[in-house]
Design a protein around this motif. Structure first.
Motif, PDB file in Angstrom:
ATOM      1  N   ALA A  69      24.968  -9.920  -2.675  1.00  0.00           N
ATOM      2  CA  ALA A  69      26.143  -9.664  -1.839  1.00  0.00           C
ATOM      3  C   ALA A  69      26.935 -10.949  -1.611  1.00  0.00           C
ATOM      4  CB  ALA A  69      25.713  -9.061  -0.507  1.00  0.00           C
ATOM      5  N   THR A  70      26.251 -12.076  -1.462  1.00  0.00           N
ATOM      6  CA  THR A  70      26.968 -13.331  -1.225  1.00  0.00           C
ATOM      7  C   THR A  70      27.510 -13.927  -2.513  1.00  0.00           C
ATOM      8  OG1 THR A  70      24.906 -14.604  -1.339  1.00  0.00           O
ATOM      9  CG2 THR A  70      25.653 -13.904   0.846  1.00  0.00           C
ATOM     10  N   VAL A 100      12.937  -7.861  -2.289  1.00  0.00           N
ATOM     11  CA  VAL A 100      14.057  -6.974  -2.611  1.00  0.00           C
ATOM     12  C   VAL A 100      15.214  -7.221  -1.652  1.00  0.00           C
ATOM     13  CG1 VAL A 100      14.798  -4.550  -2.614  1.00  0.00           C
ATOM     14  CG2 VAL A 100      12.645  -5.210  -3.710  1.00  0.00           C
ATOM     15  N   LYS A 101      14.900  -7.355  -0.379  1.00  0.00           N
ATOM     16  CA  LYS A 101      15.934  -7.597   0.636  1.00  0.00           C
ATOM     17  C   LYS A 101      16.657  -8.913   0.365  1.00  0.00           C
ATOM     18  CE  LYS A 101      16.472  -7.777   5.635  1.00  0.00           C
ATOM     19  NZ  LYS A 101      15.771  -7.740   6.926  1.00  0.00           N
ATOM     20  N   ALA A 102      15.904  -9.956   0.022  1.00  0.00           N
ATOM     21  CA  ALA A 102      16.510 -11.260  -0.261  1.00  0.00           C
ATOM     22  C   ALA A 102      17.386 -11.193  -1.508  1.00  0.00           C
ATOM     23  CB  ALA A 102      15.421 -12.316  -0.431  1.00  0.00           C
ATOM     24  N   GLU A 157     -18.415   5.014  -2.845  1.00  0.00           N
ATOM     25  CA  GLU A 157     -19.587   4.384  -2.219  1.00  0.00           C
ATOM     26  C   GLU A 157     -19.452   4.307  -0.698  1.00  0.00           C
ATOM     27  OE1 GLU A 157     -19.804   0.636  -4.224  1.00  0.00           O
ATOM     28  OE2 GLU A 157     -20.313   1.570  -6.146  1.00  0.00           O
ATOM     29  N   GLN A 158     -18.335   4.768  -0.167  1.00  0.00           N
ATOM     30  CA  GLN A 158     -18.042   4.753   1.269  1.00  0.00           C
ATOM     31  C   GLN A 158     -18.161   3.346   1.849  1.00  0.00           C
ATOM     32  OE1 GLN A 158     -20.402   7.794   3.149  1.00  0.00           O
ATOM     33  NE2 GLN A 158     -19.439   9.416   1.967  1.00  0.00           N
ATOM     34  N   ASP A 159     -17.631   2.371   1.126  1.00  0.00           N
ATOM     35  CA  ASP A 159     -17.647   0.971   1.541  1.00  0.00           C
ATOM     36  C   ASP A 159     -16.425   0.717   2.433  1.00  0.00           C
ATOM     37  OD1 ASP A 159     -17.618  -1.764   1.820  1.00  0.00           O
ATOM     38  OD2 ASP A 159     -18.003  -2.181  -0.304  1.00  0.00           O
ATOM     39  N   LEU A 160     -16.559   1.030   3.711  1.00  0.00           N
ATOM     40  CA  LEU A 160     -15.437   0.938   4.644  1.00  0.00           C
ATOM     41  C   LEU A 160     -14.931  -0.493   4.802  1.00  0.00           C
ATOM     42  CD1 LEU A 160     -16.512   3.489   7.392  1.00  0.00           C
ATOM     43  CD2 LEU A 160     -14.963   3.818   5.465  1.00  0.00           C
ATOM     44  N   HIS A 161     -15.812  -1.465   4.755  1.00  0.00           N
ATOM     45  CA  HIS A 161     -15.391  -2.870   4.884  1.00  0.00           C
ATOM     46  C   HIS A 161     -14.448  -3.226   3.729  1.00  0.00           C
ATOM     47  CE1 HIS A 161     -15.579  -7.049   6.039  1.00  0.00           C
ATOM     48  NE2 HIS A 161     -15.911  -7.378   4.800  1.00  0.00           N
ATOM     49  N   TRP A 162     -14.817  -2.890   2.500  1.00  0.00           N
ATOM     50  CA  TRP A 162     -13.988  -3.189   1.340  1.00  0.00           C
ATOM     51  C   TRP A 162     -12.682  -2.410   1.413  1.00  0.00           C
ATOM     52  CZ3 TRP A 162     -11.222  -1.464  -2.710  1.00  0.00           C
ATOM     53  CH2 TRP A 162     -10.969  -2.348  -3.750  1.00  0.00           C
ATOM     54  N   LEU A 163     -12.750  -1.137   1.798  1.00  0.00           N
ATOM     55  CA  LEU A 163     -11.553  -0.300   1.876  1.00  0.00           C
ATOM     56  C   LEU A 163     -10.552  -0.842   2.891  1.00  0.00           C
ATOM     57  CD1 LEU A 163     -13.191   3.231   1.650  1.00  0.00           C
ATOM     58  CD2 LEU A 163     -11.773   2.134  -0.096  1.00  0.00           C
ATOM     59  N   CYS A 164     -11.047  -1.286   4.048  1.00  0.00           N
ATOM     60  CA  CYS A 164     -10.148  -1.850   5.065  1.00  0.00           C
ATOM     61  C   CYS A 164      -9.477  -3.120   4.559  1.00  0.00           C
ATOM     62  CB  CYS A 164     -10.916  -2.135   6.356  1.00  0.00           C
ATOM     63  SG  CYS A 164     -11.380  -0.639   7.245  1.00  0.00           S
ATOM     64  N   GLY A 165     -10.239  -3.962   3.853  1.00  0.00           N
ATOM     65  CA  GLY A 165      -9.670  -5.180   3.288  1.00  0.00           C
ATOM     66  C   GLY A 165      -8.615  -4.874   2.239  1.00  0.00           C
ATOM     67  N   TRP A 166      -8.885  -3.896   1.386  1.00  0.00           N
ATOM     68  CA  TRP A 166      -7.922  -3.517   0.348  1.00  0.00           C
ATOM     69  C   TRP A 166      -6.645  -2.989   0.988  1.00  0.00           C
ATOM     70  CZ3 TRP A 166      -4.799   0.218  -1.589  1.00  0.00           C
ATOM     71  CH2 TRP A 166      -4.369   0.057  -2.903  1.00  0.00           C
ATOM     72  N   HIS A 167      -6.796  -2.148   1.983  1.00  0.00           N
ATOM     73  CA  HIS A 167      -5.635  -1.564   2.645  1.00  0.00           C
ATOM     74  C   HIS A 167      -4.787  -2.654   3.309  1.00  0.00           C
ATOM     75  CE1 HIS A 167      -3.322   1.694   4.338  1.00  0.00           C
ATOM     76  NE2 HIS A 167      -3.387   1.109   5.509  1.00  0.00           N
ATOM     77  N   ALA A 168      -5.434  -3.607   3.964  1.00  0.00           N
ATOM     78  CA  ALA A 168      -4.694  -4.704   4.604  1.00  0.00           C
ATOM     79  C   ALA A 168      -3.962  -5.540   3.557  1.00  0.00           C
ATOM     80  CB  ALA A 168      -5.651  -5.575   5.410  1.00  0.00           C
ATOM     81  N   ALA A 169      -4.629  -5.833   2.451  1.00  0.00           N
ATOM     82  CA  ALA A 169      -3.995  -6.611   1.380  1.00  0.00           C
ATOM     83  C   ALA A 169      -2.827  -5.840   0.767  1.00  0.00           C
ATOM     84  CB  ALA A 169      -5.022  -6.963   0.311  1.00  0.00           C
ATOM     85  N   ALA A 170      -2.984  -4.535   0.602  1.00  0.00           N
ATOM     86  CA  ALA A 170      -1.909  -3.714   0.035  1.00  0.00           C
ATOM     87  C   ALA A 170      -0.696  -3.694   0.964  1.00  0.00           C
ATOM     88  CB  ALA A 170      -2.410  -2.292  -0.232  1.00  0.00           C
ATOM     89  N   HIS A 171      -0.946  -3.609   2.267  1.00  0.00           N
ATOM     90  CA  HIS A 171       0.166  -3.659   3.233  1.00  0.00           C
ATOM     91  C   HIS A 171       0.888  -4.997   3.155  1.00  0.00           C
ATOM     92  CE1 HIS A 171       0.607  -0.099   5.668  1.00  0.00           C
ATOM     93  NE2 HIS A 171      -0.692   0.059   5.687  1.00  0.00           N
ATOM     94  N   ALA A 172       0.132  -6.081   3.064  1.00  0.00           N
ATOM     95  CA  ALA A 172       0.740  -7.414   2.979  1.00  0.00           C
ATOM     96  C   ALA A 172       1.576  -7.533   1.704  1.00  0.00           C
ATOM     97  CB  ALA A 172      -0.343  -8.483   3.021  1.00  0.00           C
ATOM     98  N   GLN A 173       1.049  -7.039   0.583  1.00  0.00           N
ATOM     99  CA  GLN A 173       1.783  -7.088  -0.682  1.00  0.00           C
ATOM    100  C   GLN A 173       3.071  -6.269  -0.596  1.00  0.00           C
ATOM    101  OE1 GLN A 173       1.171  -8.971  -3.318  1.00  0.00           O
ATOM    102  NE2 GLN A 173       2.975  -8.210  -4.366  1.00  0.00           N
ATOM    103  N   ALA A 174       2.998  -5.103   0.019  1.00  0.00           N
ATOM    104  CA  ALA A 174       4.189  -4.255   0.168  1.00  0.00           C
ATOM    105  C   ALA A 174       5.246  -4.962   1.018  1.00  0.00           C
ATOM    106  CB  ALA A 174       3.812  -2.910   0.775  1.00  0.00           C
ATOM    107  N   ALA A 175       4.820  -5.656   2.064  1.00  0.00           N
ATOM    108  CA  ALA A 175       5.762  -6.386   2.915  1.00  0.00           C
ATOM    109  C   ALA A 175       6.437  -7.503   2.126  1.00  0.00           C
ATOM    110  CB  ALA A 175       5.042  -6.952   4.135  1.00  0.00           C
ATOM    111  N   ILE A 176       5.669  -8.203   1.309  1.00  0.00           N
ATOM    112  CA  ILE A 176       6.239  -9.279   0.476  1.00  0.00           C
ATOM    113  C   ILE A 176       7.256  -8.697  -0.499  1.00  0.00           C
ATOM    114  CG2 ILE A 176       5.685 -10.910  -1.383  1.00  0.00           C
ATOM    115  CD1 ILE A 176       2.991 -11.372   0.135  1.00  0.00           C
TER     116      ILE A 176
END
Length: 112
Positions: free
Chosen positions: A97-98, A89-91, A65-84
């Motif tokens: 190790a400890t 994993v790092k923690a 549907e070329q809904d750029l607003h929704w796509l940008c929001g999804w991409h931002a949320a996906a980046h945030a989820q990947a960072a979490i």
């Protein structure tokens, strides 16, 4: 490299990243369509995407549907989820190790 190895390598590359699962499903659907085209000498009218999550279906719909607003929001949320997920994993690695016991002296180290 055999055909199975190439397929495994491609799957490993596709399965990583923010869109990995969706890309893997698309890759599989396109491969099935390619096989059907070679067997029947005609292209299928539709692709069948299996095992998509609800969020991935919404992503595909927004793209179509070329809904750029929704796509940008999804991409931002996906980046945030990947960072979490990376932080989790790092923690976990840091905790493991400890939690390891301190190295105990061995008879070999006493001789030095």
């Amino acid at each position: 490299m055999g055909n199975n190895n190439i397929s495994s390598l491609r799957q490993a590359q596709l399965s990583s990243g923010l869109y990995g699962h969706l890309l893997t499903c698309l890759d599989l659907a396109l491969a099935e369509a390619d096989t059907a085209t070679r067997l029947r000498s005609e292209a299928p009218g539709e692709l069948e995407l299996r095992d998509l999550t609800h969020a991935e279906v919404q992503l595909v719909r927004a793209y179509l549907e070329q809904d750029l607003h929704w796509l940008c929001g999804w991409h931002a949320a996906a980046h945030a989820q990947a960072a979490i997920e990376r932080q989790t994993v790092k923690a976990a690695k840091s905790r493991r190790a400890t939690d390891l016991p301190a190295a105990q002296p061995t008879p070999e180290s006493w001789r030095r």
